[in-house]
Design a protein around this motif. Sequence first.
Motif, PDB file in Angstrom:
ATOM      1  N   ILE A  79      33.966  41.733 -36.798  1.00  8.78           N
ATOM      2  CA  ILE A  79      34.241  40.474 -37.492  1.00  8.78           C
ATOM      3  C   ILE A  79      34.369  39.365 -36.456  1.00  8.78           C
ATOM      4  CG2 ILE A  79      35.938  39.210 -38.867  1.00  8.78           C
ATOM      5  CD1 ILE A  79      36.585  41.801 -40.311  1.00  8.78           C
ATOM      6  N   GLU A  80      35.073  39.655 -35.383  1.00 13.07           N
ATOM      7  CA  GLU A  80      35.216  38.656 -34.318  1.00 13.07           C
ATOM      8  C   GLU A  80      33.879  38.379 -33.644  1.00 13.07           C
ATOM      9  OE1 GLU A  80      37.864  36.808 -33.849  1.00 13.07           O
ATOM     10  OE2 GLU A  80      38.614  37.900 -35.592  1.00 13.07           O
ATOM     11  N   THR A  81      33.068  39.423 -33.476  1.00 11.09           N
ATOM     12  CA  THR A  81      31.736  39.231 -32.900  1.00 11.09           C
ATOM     13  C   THR A  81      30.899  38.313 -33.770  1.00 11.09           C
ATOM     14  OG1 THR A  81      31.791  41.420 -31.877  1.00 11.09           O
ATOM     15  CG2 THR A  81      29.633  40.419 -32.180  1.00 11.09           C
ATOM     16  N   MET A  82      30.970  38.545 -35.081  1.00 10.11           N
ATOM     17  CA  MET A  82      30.224  37.705 -36.014  1.00 10.11           C
ATOM     18  C   MET A  82      30.688  36.255 -35.941  1.00 10.11           C
ATOM     19  SD  MET A  82      27.715  38.261 -38.003  1.00 10.11           S
ATOM     20  CE  MET A  82      28.093  36.911 -39.134  1.00 10.11           C
ATOM     21  N   LYS A  83      31.999  36.052 -35.869  1.00  2.00           N
ATOM     22  CA  LYS A  83      32.531  34.687 -35.808  1.00  2.00           C
ATOM     23  C   LYS A  83      32.077  33.973 -34.541  1.00  2.00           C
ATOM     24  CE  LYS A  83      36.532  35.282 -38.824  1.00  2.00           C
ATOM     25  NZ  LYS A  83      37.997  35.201 -38.963  1.00  2.00           N
ATOM     26  N   LYS A  84      32.000  34.719 -33.446  1.00  4.10           N
ATOM     27  CA  LYS A  84      31.503  34.131 -32.199  1.00  4.10           C
ATOM     28  C   LYS A  84      30.043  33.743 -32.339  1.00  4.10           C
ATOM     29  CE  LYS A  84      34.730  36.533 -29.123  1.00  4.10           C
ATOM     30  NZ  LYS A  84      34.891  37.606 -28.096  1.00  4.10           N
ATOM     31  N   ARG A  85      29.257  34.627 -32.973  1.00  4.83           N
ATOM     32  CA  ARG A  85      27.843  34.325 -33.193  1.00  4.83           C
ATOM     33  C   ARG A  85      27.674  33.064 -34.015  1.00  4.83           C
ATOM     34  NH1 ARG A  85      24.879  39.000 -36.089  1.00  4.83           N
ATOM     35  NH2 ARG A  85      23.190  37.485 -35.978  1.00  4.83           N
ATOM     36  N   LEU A  86      28.514  32.924 -35.033  1.00  3.54           N
ATOM     37  CA  LEU A  86      28.411  31.761 -35.904  1.00  3.54           C
ATOM     38  C   LEU A  86      28.801  30.474 -35.184  1.00  3.54           C
ATOM     39  CD1 LEU A  86      29.803  33.302 -39.207  1.00  3.54           C
ATOM     40  CD2 LEU A  86      27.459  32.555 -38.781  1.00  3.54           C
ATOM     41  N   LYS A  87      29.786  30.557 -34.320  1.00 10.34           N
ATOM     42  CA  LYS A  87      30.187  29.373 -33.546  1.00 10.34           C
ATOM     43  C   LYS A  87      29.072  28.936 -32.601  1.00 10.34           C
ATOM     44  CE  LYS A  87      35.246  29.586 -33.658  1.00 10.34           C
ATOM     45  NZ  LYS A  87      35.292  30.383 -34.884  1.00 10.34           N
ATOM     46  N   ILE A  88      28.423  29.920 -31.971  1.00 13.93           N
ATOM     47  CA  ILE A  88      27.303  29.611 -31.082  1.00 13.93           C
ATOM     48  C   ILE A  88      26.155  29.004 -31.886  1.00 13.93           C
ATOM     49  CG2 ILE A  88      25.515  30.631 -29.612  1.00 13.93           C
ATOM     50  CD1 ILE A  88      27.658  32.696 -28.738  1.00 13.93           C
ATOM     51  N   PHE A  89      25.883  29.599 -33.052  1.00 10.47           N
ATOM     52  CA  PHE A  89      24.825  29.077 -33.913  1.00 10.47           C
ATOM     53  C   PHE A  89      25.100  27.628 -34.290  1.00 10.47           C
ATOM     54  CE2 PHE A  89      23.510  27.927 -38.192  1.00 10.47           C
ATOM     55  CZ  PHE A  89      22.133  28.092 -38.095  1.00 10.47           C
ATOM     56  N   GLU A  90      26.324  27.348 -34.688  1.00  8.28           N
ATOM     57  CA  GLU A  90      26.688  25.995 -35.100  1.00  8.28           C
ATOM     58  C   GLU A  90      26.506  25.009 -33.951  1.00  8.28           C
ATOM     59  OE1 GLU A  90      28.303  22.689 -37.158  1.00  8.28           O
ATOM     60  OE2 GLU A  90      27.488  24.592 -37.883  1.00  8.28           O
ATOM     61  N   ALA A  91      26.947  25.387 -32.768  1.00 12.47           N
ATOM     62  CA  ALA A  91      26.854  24.487 -31.615  1.00 12.47           C
ATOM     63  C   ALA A  91      25.413  24.186 -31.248  1.00 12.47           C
ATOM     64  CB  ALA A  91      27.579  25.101 -30.421  1.00 12.47           C
ATOM     65  N   LEU A  92      24.545  25.191 -31.317  1.00 14.15           N
ATOM     66  CA  LEU A  92      23.153  25.001 -30.934  1.00 14.15           C
ATOM     67  C   LEU A  92      22.321  24.366 -32.038  1.00 14.15           C
ATOM     68  CD1 LEU A  92      22.395  28.365 -29.071  1.00 14.15           C
ATOM     69  CD2 LEU A  92      22.804  26.122 -28.053  1.00 14.15           C
ATOM     70  N   ASN A  93      22.595  24.750 -33.284  1.00 12.14           N
ATOM     71  CA  ASN A  93      21.746  24.337 -34.400  1.00 12.14           C
ATOM     72  C   ASN A  93      22.078  22.953 -34.934  1.00 12.14           C
ATOM     73  OD1 ASN A  93      20.672  25.384 -37.593  1.00 12.14           O
ATOM     74  ND2 ASN A  93      19.454  25.608 -35.745  1.00 12.14           N
ATOM     75  N   ARG A  94      23.339  22.544 -34.805  1.00 11.88           N
ATOM     76  CA  ARG A  94      23.758  21.262 -35.370  1.00 11.88           C
ATOM     77  C   ARG A  94      22.948  20.081 -34.842  1.00 11.88           C
ATOM     78  NH1 ARG A  94      25.370  20.044 -39.997  1.00 11.88           N
ATOM     79  NH2 ARG A  94      26.584  21.989 -39.889  1.00 11.88           N
ATOM     80  N   PRO A  95      22.650  20.016 -33.528  1.00  8.75           N
ATOM     81  CA  PRO A  95      21.828  18.885 -33.054  1.00  8.75           C
ATOM     82  C   PRO A  95      20.444  18.839 -33.692  1.00  8.75           C
ATOM     83  CG  PRO A  95      22.957  19.930 -31.220  1.00  8.75           C
ATOM     84  CD  PRO A  95      23.165  20.821 -32.410  1.00  8.75           C
ATOM     85  N   VAL A  96      19.872  20.011 -33.995  1.00  2.00           N
ATOM     86  CA  VAL A  96      18.567  20.057 -34.654  1.00  2.00           C
ATOM     87  C   VAL A  96      18.676  19.477 -36.059  1.00  2.00           C
ATOM     88  CG1 VAL A  96      16.690  21.557 -35.446  1.00  2.00           C
ATOM     89  CG2 VAL A  96      17.903  22.092 -33.318  1.00  2.00           C
ATOM     90  N   ILE A  97      19.720  19.907 -36.791  1.00  2.00           N
ATOM     91  CA  ILE A  97      19.948  19.387 -38.146  1.00  2.00           C
ATOM     92  C   ILE A  97      20.143  17.875 -38.098  1.00  2.00           C
ATOM     93  CG2 ILE A  97      21.491  19.447 -40.152  1.00  2.00           C
ATOM     94  CD1 ILE A  97      19.837  21.980 -39.794  1.00  2.00           C
ATOM     95  N   ASN A  98      20.940  17.417 -37.157  1.00  2.00           N
ATOM     96  CA  ASN A  98      21.207  15.979 -37.051  1.00  2.00           C
ATOM     97  C   ASN A  98      19.937  15.197 -36.736  1.00  2.00           C
ATOM     98  OD1 ASN A  98      23.898  16.481 -37.546  1.00  2.00           O
ATOM     99  ND2 ASN A  98      24.523  16.382 -35.409  1.00  2.00           N
ATOM    100  N   TYR A  99      19.107  15.741 -35.848  1.00  2.00           N
ATOM    101  CA  TYR A  99      17.867  15.064 -35.458  1.00  2.00           C
ATOM    102  C   TYR A  99      16.955  14.856 -36.660  1.00  2.00           C
ATOM    103  CZ  TYR A  99      13.354  14.249 -33.208  1.00  2.00           C
ATOM    104  OH  TYR A  99      12.133  13.729 -32.840  1.00  2.00           O
ATOM    105  N   TYR A 100      16.749  15.927 -37.420  1.00  2.00           N
ATOM    106  CA  TYR A 100      15.843  15.813 -38.560  1.00  2.00           C
ATOM    107  C   TYR A 100      16.495  15.095 -39.742  1.00  2.00           C
ATOM    108  CZ  TYR A 100      12.403  18.705 -36.182  1.00  2.00           C
ATOM    109  OH  TYR A 100      11.472  19.186 -35.287  1.00  2.00           O
ATOM    110  N   SER A 101      17.820  15.127 -39.808  1.00  2.00           N
ATOM    111  CA  SER A 101      18.510  14.348 -40.851  1.00  2.00           C
ATOM    112  C   SER A 101      18.232  12.866 -40.668  1.00  2.00           C
ATOM    113  CB  SER A 101      20.022  14.604 -40.792  1.00  2.00           C
ATOM    114  OG  SER A 101      20.336  15.916 -41.192  1.00  2.00           O
ATOM    115  N   GLU A 102      18.245  12.409 -39.421  1.00  2.00           N
ATOM    116  CA  GLU A 102      17.965  11.001 -39.145  1.00  2.00           C
ATOM    117  C   GLU A 102      16.546  10.617 -39.526  1.00  2.00           C
ATOM    118  OE1 GLU A 102      18.909  10.330 -35.050  1.00  2.00           O
ATOM    119  OE2 GLU A 102      21.074  10.622 -35.354  1.00  2.00           O
TER     120      GLU A 102
END
Length: 211
Positions: free
Chosen positions: A157-180
């Motif tokens: 469960i902790e491993t999954m949460k770490k994966r999700l935090k990494i995903f959020e940190a890396l993926n959010r700029p992509v979402i923001n870029y295309y949102s604009e």
Amino acid sequence: MWRRVTLLSSLVSSSNASILNQAKPFITFVLGGPGSGKGTQCEKIVETYGFNHLSAGDLLRREIASETEYGTMILNTIREGKIVPSQVTVKIIQREMESSDNIKFLIDGFPRSEENRVAFEKITGAEPDLVLFFDCPEEEMVKRVLNRNQGRVDDNIETMKKRLKIFEALNRPVINYYSEKGKVFKINAVGNVDEIFEQVRPIFDSCKVTN
């Protein structure tokens, strides 16, 4: 139609020539964390609208299974705990697009980062027409992944949460870029498959994408 690429060596070519001068594809990036349900929704989109579904992870695994020199290089990179270079993944996706008789593509799980995004646009000369972002609460994604894997032990469960935090940190700029750019459509990924797809359907209907 797309020109066919038969030589594996073309994957490592330094040329950045655009593939778009052959025919204009309709490209959709499908993003969302592990357990967000995007893979299942891709199946529904393929069935309803006739897209070619390209999963970055599946393509890399297939390349490894081919046991070619190139696939071995990818496997060794992963075994060393390194990330497969963006250029390599993009070249594999590009090859699949160019060898397809379809011009409608769902690119699933890519780009995962700004580096991925820049590499895709630079190498292919293309941008997505749409970006679907399956937005799902962390706890729901954790629950789905653990259930999917028949209930792993608690430390995962902790491993999954770490994966999700990494995903959020890396993926959010992509979402923001295309949102604009007005290309992102956020899907509430909580509910059953059909309920979620009812949010997806109007997006493609409005673009007049037919099977």
